[in-house]
Design an enzyme around this catalytic site. Structure first.
Site, PDB file in Angstrom:
ATOM      1  N   TYR A  88      46.862  30.950  41.502  1.00 34.56           N
ATOM      2  CA  TYR A  88      47.697  32.060  41.051  1.00 34.56           C
ATOM      3  C   TYR A  88      48.692  31.562  40.010  1.00 34.56           C
ATOM      4  O   TYR A  88      49.204  30.441  40.115  1.00 34.56           O
ATOM      5  CB  TYR A  88      48.497  32.654  42.217  1.00 34.56           C
ATOM      6  CG  TYR A  88      47.673  33.348  43.262  1.00 34.56           C
ATOM      7  CD1 TYR A  88      47.476  34.723  43.228  1.00 34.56           C
ATOM      8  CD2 TYR A  88      47.102  32.631  44.311  1.00 34.56           C
ATOM      9  CE1 TYR A  88      46.736  35.372  44.202  1.00 34.56           C
ATOM     10  CE2 TYR A  88      46.351  33.261  45.287  1.00 34.56           C
ATOM     11  CZ  TYR A  88      46.178  34.633  45.225  1.00 34.56           C
ATOM     12  OH  TYR A  88      45.444  35.262  46.196  1.00 34.56           O
ATOM     13  N   HIS A  98      47.187  38.463  40.112  1.00 34.23           N
ATOM     14  CA  HIS A  98      45.990  38.247  40.908  1.00 34.23           C
ATOM     15  C   HIS A  98      45.502  36.819  40.673  1.00 34.23           C
ATOM     16  O   HIS A  98      45.804  36.197  39.647  1.00 34.23           O
ATOM     17  CB  HIS A  98      44.899  39.242  40.510  1.00 34.23           C
ATOM     18  CG  HIS A  98      45.245  40.666  40.813  1.00 34.23           C
ATOM     19  ND1 HIS A  98      45.121  41.218  42.062  1.00 34.23           N
ATOM     20  CD2 HIS A  98      45.727  41.659  40.014  1.00 34.23           C
ATOM     21  CE1 HIS A  98      45.497  42.479  42.037  1.00 34.23           C
ATOM     22  NE2 HIS A  98      45.868  42.778  40.801  1.00 34.23           N
ATOM     23  N   LYS A 122      37.552  37.254  39.205  1.00 40.36           N
ATOM     24  CA  LYS A 122      37.989  35.860  39.138  1.00 40.36           C
ATOM     25  C   LYS A 122      36.890  35.028  38.490  1.00 40.36           C
ATOM     26  O   LYS A 122      35.790  35.526  38.237  1.00 40.36           O
ATOM     27  CB  LYS A 122      38.308  35.327  40.545  1.00 40.36           C
ATOM     28  CG  LYS A 122      39.453  36.056  41.226  1.00 40.36           C
ATOM     29  CD  LYS A 122      39.571  35.677  42.673  1.00 40.36           C
ATOM     30  CE  LYS A 122      40.721  36.367  43.340  1.00 40.36           C
ATOM     31  NZ  LYS A 122      40.771  37.824  43.155  1.00 40.36           N
TER      32      LYS A 122
END
Length: 462
Positions: A366, A374, A413
């Site tokens: 993070y 996020h 991600k």
């Protein structure tokens, strides 16, 4: 192998807090504080509320054992807080549900300890009997009233309300304001309720001050004012304060129903339908308390001890050294050395690594912290030698790698493989201390999905 394209972190839409500091240490060491933790069942737990707040607010270390991340677990019920707002001193009480469940839990524990049903009933009746509670008058002045009496103004200050809600809802004293609440509610003044709550704490404080002021110093050999044992006495007092807070009773307000009354002018046919139920708040003691602590991962705990030096970890009553922690954590978690090296590397780069178990990886990275952004990367750490050979901790097939990458991409991600490269001639003995990290090199590899149509269009543009 193509060069990785950097994608900026995705900021969260709603941010409810401000960024404080990346680490729980101040620049220049002005307000340096060593927090305390202990190993319980192979987990590192922080129990002191001040240490919990410091470690999480400054660097977002750990998570609450009863919360998703920030340790803010509360037994309050927001609906009841709104309902009774203005009737009680606002900063003294939190609303709480399922009081009868706590009584049943306490009953089962007493029965497991060998008490018969008659003794258990007497103990719980004596412990949960009604106490006095404070309420507010019209002008906001605080007044103490018996829990079985009503307030002077039936519209604005009475503790009974017309409602058809279920019983068992409870109001809880805020832990950080318990001392103030006890004084105002006159709960500590009666020895029958809490005989050592005030007197014992005052005597302990005075005794602790005397011990600090006058201590027999072994270095000087005579009775004098000395600060040689000031640190030890401070740590002992903090531990004693934590234990005393946990042993002190927690006073709650239980919402109970009074006997109903009939509205005037009703006939007998509609008497049962028009029965009005009134509610009152009864002050009692909570027979089964639940505490929330801060749980640190092994990597976070060792980083605070080794890299920052702001945490002391105890096993029993003795603090563990850095070498002992390295040894113990490696036994508890066989791949600890690999995951800690990756954690240490990314923390030093400014990322906030958290456990990546829910995405099937070792770490989640993070920016600043989970409240602000996020996670940008899901990281898998592997320890290899100079030739990228060695027994991989997690060998991936093309099928498992593709599935893991798809899971990561669906969560917005990127999958990162972090290779920790050690010299081929490094022995296991050299790896038995954290000093081996000075000889470790790191290479990051970002895994992306290759789309043929996209690659073809880019080539045509060139």
């Amino acid at each position: 192998m193509a060069e990785a394209v950097f994608h900026p972190p995705r900021r969260k839409r709603r941010v409810f807090e401000s960024y404080d500091s990346p680490f729980p240490v101040d620049v220049g060491g002005k307000d340096f504080r060593i927090c305390q933790a202990e190993i319980i069942n192979n987990n590192v737990i922080v129990r002191n509320p001040e240490d919990i707040e410091r470690l999480y607010n400054k660097g977002y270390f750990g998570k609450g054992i009863l919360s998703r991340s920030r340790p803010v677990y509360s037994i309050s019920d927001p609906l009841l807080v709104t309902k009774w707002q203005g009737k009680l001193t606002s900063h003294l009480f939190y609303l709480f549900t399922r009081y009868q469940c706590r009584v049943q839990w306490a009953k089962s524990i007493l029965q497991q300890q060998g008490f018969d049903d008659c003794s258990v009933t007497k103990i719980l009746e004596n412990y949960t009997k009604p106490l006095e509670l404070p309420f507010l008058e019209e002008d906001g002045a605080e007044q103490t009233n018996s829990c079985n009496r009503m307030g002077p103004n039936t519209e604005n200050t009475e503790l009974s309300r017309k409602s058809s809600t279920d019983t068992g809802n409870v109001v809880v004293l805020s832990p950080e304001n318990q001392n103030e609440g006890y004084k105002k509610a006159c709960l500590e003044g009666d020895p029958a309720f809490d005989p050592v709550a005030v007197c014992g704490s005052k005597e302990q404080e005075q005794g602790g001050l005397k011990e600090i002021a006058e201590v027999s110093c072994q270095k000087h050999g005579f009775h004098m004012h000395c600060s040689c044992k000031a640190k030890e006495s401070t740590e002992q007092r903090s531990c004693e304060m934590i234990k005393s807070k946990e042993c002190a009773p927690e006073y709650v307000l239980v919402q109970e129903e009074e006997g109903g009354s009939l509205c005037p002018g009703d006939d007998s046919a509609h008497a049962q339908e028009n029965l009005v139920k009134k509610e009152k708040l009864v002050c009692r003691r909570n027979p089964f308390r639940i505490f929330e602590y801060l749980q640190l991962s092994l990597e976070e705990a060792f980083f605070l001890v080794y890299a920052l030096g702001c945490l002391s970890i105890y096993y029993g009553e003795e603090p563990l050294t850095i070498l002992k922690l390295w040894e113990v954590f490696s036994e508890v978690k066989p791949n600890f050395k690999t995951t800690y090296m990756a954690y240490h590397y990314f923390r030093s780069k400014g990322w906030v690594p958290k456990v990546g178990l829910k995405y099937g990886t070792d770490l989640l990275l993070y920016r600043k912290g989970p409240p602000f952004y996020h996670a940008s990367y899901s990281v898998i750490a592997e320890l290899v030698d100079d030739n990228f050979e060695g027994s991989l901790r997690r060998p991936l097939s093309w099928k498992s790698l593709s599935g893991l990458n798809r899971t990561t991409v669906n969560a917005s991600k990127e999958l990162m493989l972090c290779y920790l490269i050690r010299p081929s001639h490094m022995t296991e003995k050299e790896m038995s201390t954290p000093e081996c990290m000075k000889r470790i090199k790191v290479q990051e590899l970002i895994v992306t999905r290759w789309v043929s149509s996209r690659e073809r269009s880019e080539q045509d543009e060139l």
